[in-house]
Design a protein around this motif. Sequence first.
Motif, mmCIF file in Angstrom:
data_model
loop_
_atom_site.group_PDB
_atom_site.id
_atom_site.type_symbol
_atom_site.label_atom_id
_atom_site.label_comp_id
_atom_site.label_asym_id
_atom_site.label_seq_id
_atom_site.Cartn_x
_atom_site.Cartn_y
_atom_site.Cartn_z
ATOM 1 N N THR A 150 11.642 8.363 -14.356
ATOM 2 C CA THR A 150 11.952 6.987 -14.232
ATOM 3 C C THR A 150 13.413 6.981 -13.770
ATOM 4 O OG1 THR A 150 10.270 6.085 -15.604
ATOM 5 C CG2 THR A 150 12.219 4.834 -15.378
ATOM 6 N N PHE B 149 12.860 2.200 -11.434
ATOM 7 C CA PHE B 149 11.531 2.505 -10.759
ATOM 8 C C PHE B 149 10.796 3.451 -11.686
ATOM 9 C CE2 PHE B 149 14.813 1.470 -7.722
ATOM 10 C CZ PHE B 149 14.171 0.914 -6.556
ATOM 11 N N GLN C 271 9.953 4.190 -1.830
ATOM 12 C CA GLN C 271 9.770 2.673 -2.418
ATOM 13 C C GLN C 271 10.506 1.927 -1.444
ATOM 14 O OE1 GLN C 271 7.890 1.373 -4.718
ATOM 15 N NE2 GLN C 271 7.807 2.343 -6.583
ATOM 16 N N ASP D 216 8.194 13.974 -12.652
ATOM 17 C CA ASP D 216 8.173 12.471 -12.347
ATOM 18 C C ASP D 216 8.864 11.760 -13.154
ATOM 19 O OD1 ASP D 216 6.696 10.138 -11.539
ATOM 20 O OD2 ASP D 216 5.269 10.484 -12.948
ATOM 21 N N MET E 165 11.382 9.712 -4.116
ATOM 22 C CA MET E 165 10.712 8.743 -4.757
ATOM 23 C C MET E 165 11.442 7.227 -4.430
ATOM 24 S SD MET E 165 11.281 6.365 -7.830
ATOM 25 C CE MET E 165 10.355 6.561 -9.481
ATOM 26 N N TRP F 228 6.832 -0.295 -9.858
ATOM 27 C CA TRP F 228 5.921 0.684 -10.368
ATOM 28 C C TRP F 228 5.399 1.442 -9.179
ATOM 29 C CZ3 TRP F 228 6.839 -3.794 -12.857
ATOM 30 C CH2 TRP F 228 6.701 -3.755 -14.201
ATOM 31 N N PRO F 229 4.837 2.570 -9.484
ATOM 32 C CA PRO F 229 4.124 3.602 -8.171
ATOM 33 C C PRO F 229 2.964 2.789 -7.480
ATOM 34 C CG PRO F 229 4.622 4.870 -10.144
ATOM 35 C CD PRO F 229 4.783 3.288 -10.656
ATOM 36 N N ASP F 230 2.461 1.929 -8.280
ATOM 37 C CA ASP F 230 1.110 1.472 -7.638
ATOM 38 C C ASP F 230 1.589 0.146 -6.895
ATOM 39 O OD1 ASP F 230 1.873 -0.697 -9.217
ATOM 40 O OD2 ASP F 230 -0.095 -0.842 -10.391
ATOM 41 N N SER G 86 7.917 5.925 -13.675
ATOM 42 C CA SER G 86 7.316 7.207 -13.119
ATOM 43 C C SER G 86 5.838 6.682 -13.296
ATOM 44 C CB SER G 86 7.546 8.069 -14.249
ATOM 45 O OG SER G 86 7.460 7.807 -15.627
ATOM 46 N N LYS G 87 4.981 7.638 -13.003
ATOM 47 C CA LYS G 87 3.523 7.381 -13.034
ATOM 48 C C LYS G 87 2.890 7.601 -14.530
ATOM 49 C CE LYS G 87 2.268 9.044 -8.510
ATOM 50 N NZ LYS G 87 3.366 9.990 -8.234
#
Length: 514
Positions: free
Chosen positions: A360, A338, A413, A358, A409, A91-93, A340-341
Amino acid sequence: MKTAVIGAGIAGLAAAVRLAVAGHTVDVYETNAGPGGKLNQFSLPGGYRFDFGPSLFTMPQYVDELFTLAGEDPRDHFNYTRLPEVCRYWWPDGTRFTAPASTEDLVRQVAQTFDVPEQAMRDFMDTAARKYTLTGRTFLEKSLHKVSTWLDPQVAYAMLKIPGLDLFRSMHDVHEAALGDPRLVQLFDRFATYNGSNPYKAPGLLSMIPHFEHHFGAYLPAGGMYDIARSVHALGERLGVRYHFGTRVEQILLPSPMERGRGRGQAGSRVQGIQVNGEEVAYDTVVCNMDVWLAYDRLLSGAKRPAITLKQQKSSSAVIFYWGIDRSFPELGLHNIFFSKDYAREFASLEGGTLSDDVTVYVNISSKYVPEDAPAGHENWFVMVNAPAHTGHDWDTLVAALRQQIIAMLSAQLAPSADTPDWLARHITAERIVTPPDIESLTGSHQGALYGSSSNGRMAAFLRHPNFSRRIDGLYFLGGSVHPGGGLPLCLLSARIVADLVADANKSATKHAP
Ligand code: FAD
């Protein structure tokens, strides 16, 4: 019985085997130079092999069954491994989660990583299992368009249970109510894309899909996904099926309109054969594995079109980057997602016919299990993004922006301290890009849809084309664009349904013969 199969996709290959076992003389006609359709493979310079399309293999028993039917031991010809883990999620976080293979491990590990009690997760997976048990045999393994299906007591039971099947809530709403944690909701929402649907529109019934992966397991054939097509094709050859590669069928030959007007079951209402290379070839039975929309458009131009069925929204398509990568990534597995937000915005863009800024990203690396797929120390990356079905987009422009977005992206990561956002680009040593119009032209799929029509609606399952023609005897349809739908397991089931329908029709013809 002389039977023609149009298309050597997985459903056509499986049907050819089943019909040959049943004693038919079978000819398979395929436009491409070899078998597989979407289930294909190719190589890139530098020693990289790629599976063209499917990368996730579930329900291998439907392939094994073909060998057993033919009196062979599947293990002598087709082998696969059950994966110890199903997918690595990012996840992006910064959250990461590796979904383990079994339901019990999944339940435990989800509760350790996410804000969800173990019991809530267990209840969710139990509900998924119940939905499958109630509907699987009924709605996936039989024709929905035969009275006999609806007379089955199991169907009556499933109908009584409809309120608990979540037909009236979206998948996303079901996941939000059951799981709460937005990261986990996103993880389970993703299963809608397994048949090219939108979790915000597809019925909650589809939340049974994870049950396939975690209960029945996720697998990989020993030599990669293409082994499935290769081994079923070879089985057909051993059974005497004749394959005509590089041969496009031009027409399905129908009875005259007057004879057709008498309807199915009447003298003269039977399919006559096909036209190939400008010549008419007579067949008793024609089995069409071609995309059903294109079949009506190109091969059945004289037949009445089932307008509502053919108007159904297409499933999503994809843009795929096949990359030879000059290093290895131990933090990645065979299947990696991966996120997306903002998943809702991403699907809203797809519904609007475009790509979000944005997205996935799915990364599949078969060389993790099949070392020959890439040189030592390298990896073969299949990098896929959901895309709208092709309706005349400017893909060159969209793909250029998308490639940059994905590289930035993945670089962020995988190499957070890298000095440049295109860090990953330096490791790409070979590349092929496939867009929706490429999928359309290479696999004969209307608008490049991966799975025929979408499941975005309560009635979608009932609006798919039946596995037989309602007007013409001896004409059958199978594969991802008809009942029960797209994806390898369902395509294999469509072949089983068609073989059963053909056998039933022949039995009843023999009974009524003078
Ligand atoms: P298709 O593969 O659609 O083949 C039809 C064949 O008919 C083609 O070979 C075509 O050339 C031929 N044909 C068409 N017209 C004619 C004609 N006039 N004459 C002769 N031949 C003709 N499924 C999964 O289960 N797991 C996955 O991970 C997965 N990922 C996917 C990723 C991608 C990129 C794609 C493209 C698909 C994916 N799918 C996946 C879906 C799966 O590949 C399809 O549902 C399935 O392979 C479709 O098989 P089919 O039998 O319908 O035939």
